[in-house]
Design a protein around this motif. Structure first.
Motif, PDB file in Angstrom:
ATOM      1  N   MET A 172       0.841  -1.198   0.000  1.00 54.05           N
ATOM      2  CA  MET A 172       0.000   0.000   0.000  1.00 54.05           C
ATOM      3  C   MET A 172       0.877   1.249   0.000  1.00 54.05           C
ATOM      4  SD  MET A 172      -3.175  -0.988   0.040  1.00 54.05           S
ATOM      5  CE  MET A 172      -4.091   0.382   0.723  1.00 54.05           C
ATOM      6  N   LYS A 173       0.566   2.154  -0.900  1.00 54.66           N
ATOM      7  CA  LYS A 173       1.260   3.432  -0.930  1.00 54.66           C
ATOM      8  C   LYS A 173       0.298   4.552  -0.567  1.00 54.66           C
ATOM      9  CE  LYS A 173       4.744   2.569  -4.517  1.00 54.66           C
ATOM     10  NZ  LYS A 173       5.817   2.272  -3.587  1.00 54.66           N
ATOM     11  N   LYS A 174       0.836   5.564   0.097  1.00 54.98           N
ATOM     12  CA  LYS A 174       0.092   6.797   0.243  1.00 54.98           C
ATOM     13  C   LYS A 174       0.258   7.590  -1.049  1.00 54.98           C
ATOM     14  CE  LYS A 174       0.398   7.270   5.285  1.00 54.98           C
ATOM     15  NZ  LYS A 174      -1.053   7.274   5.544  1.00 54.98           N
ATOM     16  N   ILE A 175      -0.832   8.154  -1.542  1.00 58.34           N
ATOM     17  CA  ILE A 175      -0.797   8.926  -2.784  1.00 58.34           C
ATOM     18  C   ILE A 175      -1.388  10.300  -2.520  1.00 58.34           C
ATOM     19  CG2 ILE A 175      -1.564   9.046  -5.185  1.00 58.34           C
ATOM     20  CD1 ILE A 175      -1.755   6.019  -5.189  1.00 58.34           C
ATOM     21  N   GLY A 176      -0.607  11.322  -2.825  1.00 65.21           N
ATOM     22  CA  GLY A 176      -1.065  12.684  -2.657  1.00 65.21           C
ATOM     23  C   GLY A 176      -0.729  13.514  -3.878  1.00 65.21           C
ATOM     24  N   PHE A 177      -0.983  14.803  -3.778  1.00 63.57           N
ATOM     25  CA  PHE A 177      -0.607  15.682  -4.875  1.00 63.57           C
ATOM     26  C   PHE A 177       0.387  16.720  -4.376  1.00 63.57           C
ATOM     27  CE2 PHE A 177      -4.201  18.144  -3.097  1.00 63.57           C
ATOM     28  CZ  PHE A 177      -3.678  19.435  -3.088  1.00 63.57           C
ATOM     29  N   LEU A 178       1.161  17.251  -5.318  1.00 65.05           N
ATOM     30  CA  LEU A 178       2.105  18.326  -5.053  1.00 65.05           C
ATOM     31  C   LEU A 178       1.821  19.446  -6.040  1.00 65.05           C
ATOM     32  CD1 LEU A 178       4.677  19.552  -3.762  1.00 65.05           C
ATOM     33  CD2 LEU A 178       6.008  18.285  -5.464  1.00 65.05           C
ATOM     34  N   SER A 179       1.493  20.621  -5.527  1.00 59.46           N
ATOM     35  CA  SER A 179       1.179  21.769  -6.372  1.00 59.46           C
ATOM     36  C   SER A 179       2.233  22.851  -6.211  1.00 59.46           C
ATOM     37  CB  SER A 179      -0.201  22.336  -6.023  1.00 59.46           C
ATOM     38  OG  SER A 179      -0.441  23.533  -6.752  1.00 59.46           O
ATOM     39  N   PHE A 180       2.689  23.399  -7.335  1.00 56.51           N
ATOM     40  CA  PHE A 180       3.600  24.532  -7.307  1.00 56.51           C
ATOM     41  C   PHE A 180       2.828  25.841  -7.146  1.00 56.51           C
ATOM     42  CE2 PHE A 180       6.477  21.386  -8.333  1.00 56.51           C
ATOM     43  CZ  PHE A 180       7.747  21.841  -8.629  1.00 56.51           C
ATOM     44  N   GLY A 181       1.530  25.818  -7.356  1.00 69.39           N
ATOM     45  CA  GLY A 181       0.723  27.011  -7.148  1.00 69.39           C
ATOM     46  C   GLY A 181       1.033  28.148  -8.097  1.00 69.39           C
ATOM     47  N   LEU A 196      -6.025   7.239  -8.940  1.00 72.24           N
ATOM     48  CA  LEU A 196      -6.552   6.417  -7.846  1.00 72.24           C
ATOM     49  C   LEU A 196      -7.458   5.298  -8.362  1.00 72.24           C
ATOM     50  CD1 LEU A 196      -7.471   9.201  -5.246  1.00 72.24           C
ATOM     51  CD2 LEU A 196      -5.456   7.724  -5.237  1.00 72.24           C
ATOM     52  N   LYS A 197      -8.214   5.576  -9.407  1.00 78.78           N
ATOM     53  CA  LYS A 197      -9.220   4.625  -9.887  1.00 78.78           C
ATOM     54  C   LYS A 197      -8.673   3.656 -10.929  1.00 78.78           C
ATOM     55  CE  LYS A 197     -13.796   4.559 -12.102  1.00 78.78           C
ATOM     56  NZ  LYS A 197     -14.913   5.408 -12.617  1.00 78.78           N
ATOM     57  N   HIS A 198      -7.879   4.164 -11.883  1.00 77.10           N
ATOM     58  CA  HIS A 198      -7.501   3.353 -13.033  1.00 77.10           C
ATOM     59  C   HIS A 198      -6.091   2.775 -12.958  1.00 77.10           C
ATOM     60  CE1 HIS A 198     -11.110   4.537 -15.218  1.00 77.10           C
ATOM     61  NE2 HIS A 198     -10.856   5.807 -14.916  1.00 77.10           N
ATOM     62  N   VAL A 199      -5.250   3.302 -12.078  1.00 78.47           N
ATOM     63  CA  VAL A 199      -3.841   2.894 -12.073  1.00 78.47           C
ATOM     64  C   VAL A 199      -3.414   2.272 -10.749  1.00 78.47           C
ATOM     65  CG1 VAL A 199      -1.462   3.718 -12.336  1.00 78.47           C
ATOM     66  CG2 VAL A 199      -3.279   4.671 -13.779  1.00 78.47           C
ATOM     67  N   ALA A 200      -3.691   2.944  -9.658  1.00 79.33           N
ATOM     68  CA  ALA A 200      -3.196   2.505  -8.354  1.00 79.33           C
ATOM     69  C   ALA A 200      -3.585   1.073  -7.983  1.00 79.33           C
ATOM     70  CB  ALA A 200      -3.639   3.479  -7.271  1.00 79.33           C
ATOM     71  N   PRO A 201      -4.847   0.659  -8.182  1.00 74.03           N
ATOM     72  CA  PRO A 201      -5.205  -0.714  -7.776  1.00 74.03           C
ATOM     73  C   PRO A 201      -4.411  -1.789  -8.525  1.00 74.03           C
ATOM     74  CG  PRO A 201      -7.170   0.621  -8.051  1.00 74.03           C
ATOM     75  CD  PRO A 201      -6.045   1.417  -8.601  1.00 74.03           C
ATOM     76  N   ALA A 202      -4.176  -1.576  -9.813  1.00 72.31           N
ATOM     77  CA  ALA A 202      -3.461  -2.582 -10.608  1.00 72.31           C
ATOM     78  C   ALA A 202      -2.012  -2.707 -10.194  1.00 72.31           C
ATOM     79  CB  ALA A 202      -3.559  -2.230 -12.085  1.00 72.31           C
ATOM     80  N   LEU A 203      -1.456  -1.677  -9.582  1.00 75.39           N
ATOM     81  CA  LEU A 203      -0.064  -1.709  -9.132  1.00 75.39           C
ATOM     82  C   LEU A 203       0.072  -2.109  -7.670  1.00 75.39           C
ATOM     83  CD1 LEU A 203       1.095   1.521 -10.970  1.00 75.39           C
ATOM     84  CD2 LEU A 203       1.950  -0.793 -11.412  1.00 75.39           C
ATOM     85  N   GLY A 204      -1.055  -2.395  -7.023  1.00 75.71           N
ATOM     86  CA  GLY A 204      -1.013  -2.775  -5.625  1.00 75.71           C
ATOM     87  C   GLY A 204      -0.833  -1.618  -4.683  1.00 75.71           C
ATOM     88  N   TRP A 205      -1.083  -0.391  -5.196  1.00 77.30           N
ATOM     89  CA  TRP A 205      -0.953   0.779  -4.339  1.00 77.30           C
ATOM     90  C   TRP A 205      -2.204   1.044  -3.547  1.00 77.30           C
ATOM     91  CZ3 TRP A 205       1.112   4.587  -8.640  1.00 77.30           C
ATOM     92  CH2 TRP A 205       2.356   4.144  -9.086  1.00 77.30           C
ATOM     93  N   ARG A 206      -3.283   0.372  -3.906  1.00 73.93           N
ATOM     94  CA  ARG A 206      -4.557   0.554  -3.220  1.00 73.93           C
ATOM     95  C   ARG A 206      -5.192  -0.816  -2.978  1.00 73.93           C
ATOM     96  NH1 ARG A 206      -3.457   4.826  -1.762  1.00 73.93           N
ATOM     97  NH2 ARG A 206      -4.651   6.764  -1.773  1.00 73.93           N
TER      98      ARG A 206
END
Length: 340
Positions: free
Chosen positions: A1-10, A330-340
């Motif tokens: 499981m990975k934590k997934i967040g975003f990083l914004s330069f604003g 989160l929906k289309h990529v993370a589950p297939a990689l085991g991140w969720r």
């Protein structure tokens, strides 16, 4: 499981093509995106800090506002340039923001990155001591900051104070217990990653690092992370270290995605120089249909080594689109990689 967040330069610009045309837009939309990301199930809302630029700068008002509007999501920076900081004043700001957020701050700090102006920290009133570099100064500020966050008293109380004092030397207030254990160091080299481990800071590794071996970026980053974890173990810390990496990753799931990012052009690492002297390697971006994106990401050794992935978002495209970018991963990529 990975934590997934975003990083914004604003970023903001008055251009008609931008959805973020002012500093107020950048700040208010950052809050809205953090709220949206939390609702989508993302784990973190992180913000870059740049001075003398049309980007997010002083982070603590924003972090406090995000903390007041959210309940669960981690709130952080990536990174605060410590060459510019009064570490004691920063400890007060950080303590206040963390208390407002209920202990959810994850503060990324560092010696800084290429700037908009020459030696910008001088305008803030700081300069290295004799025989010291600006990087040394930044690391020195960081050590003072870390010590202040322990909550130990160090200041001699006034014998005739305006208000009664507790006994002994006085610490900075407000104090937020546990914040010292949620400080991250943005390391551009293997040596600074090892230094951070010895001081008990978590590790942030971005899409740029010193080119120390000539190998592909993700391989160098993975080696940096392993060296960091080994140094943490040797230092005898009892806590579990955390490591984040940042990436530009876009799942092409609709026509907007294909129009914005479907043309490619950044699928390879690139080489450049920091401050005209340090050879650096810049990691590639990812943009593909979900199945192909999953295949590509499986080969990224840096992501594999990390426990936290920060998605760099194109904030000028607006809150709704950036929420879509996060949701697509989160929906289309993370589950297939085991991140969720």
């Amino acid at each position: 499981m990975k934590k997934i967040g975003f990083l914004s330069f604003g970023h903001w610009t008055p251009s008609p093509q931008s959805q973020t045309r002012s500093a107020a837009d950048a700040l208010l939309q950052s809050i809205d995106l953090a709220v949206a990301a939390e609702e989508l199930g993302a784990d973190g809302a992180y913000f870059r800090v740049h001075h003398f630029a049309r980007q997010l700068a002083s982070p603590f008002p924003l972090l406090a506002a995000v903390g007041a509007k959210t309940k669960k999501i981690e709130i952080g920076t990536g990174v605060i340039d410590m060459r510019y900081e009064n570490p004691l004043y920063m400890a007060e700001d950080a303590g206040a923001a963390d208390l407002i957020a209920g202990g959810r701050l994850q503060l990324g700090i560092s010696r800084g990155s290429p700037e908009q102006v020459i030696d910008g920290w001088r305008y803030f009133g700081y300069q290295p001591a004799e025989g010291e570099s600006d990087a040394d100064m930044g690391r020195g500020h960081a050590e003072v900051f870390l010590e202040a966050l322990t909550g130990q008293g160090f200041a001699q109380p006034n014998p005739r104070p305006m208000f009664p004092n507790p006994p002994g030397l006085l610490r900075l207030e407000p104090y937020s217990e546990g914040l010292r254990e949620r400080i991250w160091w943005g390391a551009g080299s293997d040596a600074t990653a090892i230094w951070a481990a010895r001081l008990g800071m978590h590790l942030q590794s971005s899409t740029l690092k010193n080119d120390e071996t000539g190998e592909p970026f993700h391989i160098q980053q993975a080696k940096q992370i392993r060296a960091y974890r080994e140094a943490w173990k040797e230092a005898g810390h009892t806590r579990t270290p955390r490591v984040s990496v940042s990436r530009s990753i876009f799942a092409l799931v609709d026509d907007r995605d294909r129009a914005y990012f479907g043309r490619g052009g950044k699928e390879q690492d690139s080489i450049g120089y920091i401050d005209d002297k340090t050879r650096a390697i810049f990691g590639r971006s990812y943009a593909a249909e979900p199945e192909e994106l999953i295949r590509q990401l499986k080969e990224d050794e840096g992501i594999a080594e990390a426990d936290t992935l920060l998605l760099t978002v194109p904030n000028q495209l607006g809150v709704d689109y950036n929420a879509h970018v996060i949701e697509a991963i989160l929906k289309h990529v993370a589950p297939a990689l085991g991140w969720r």
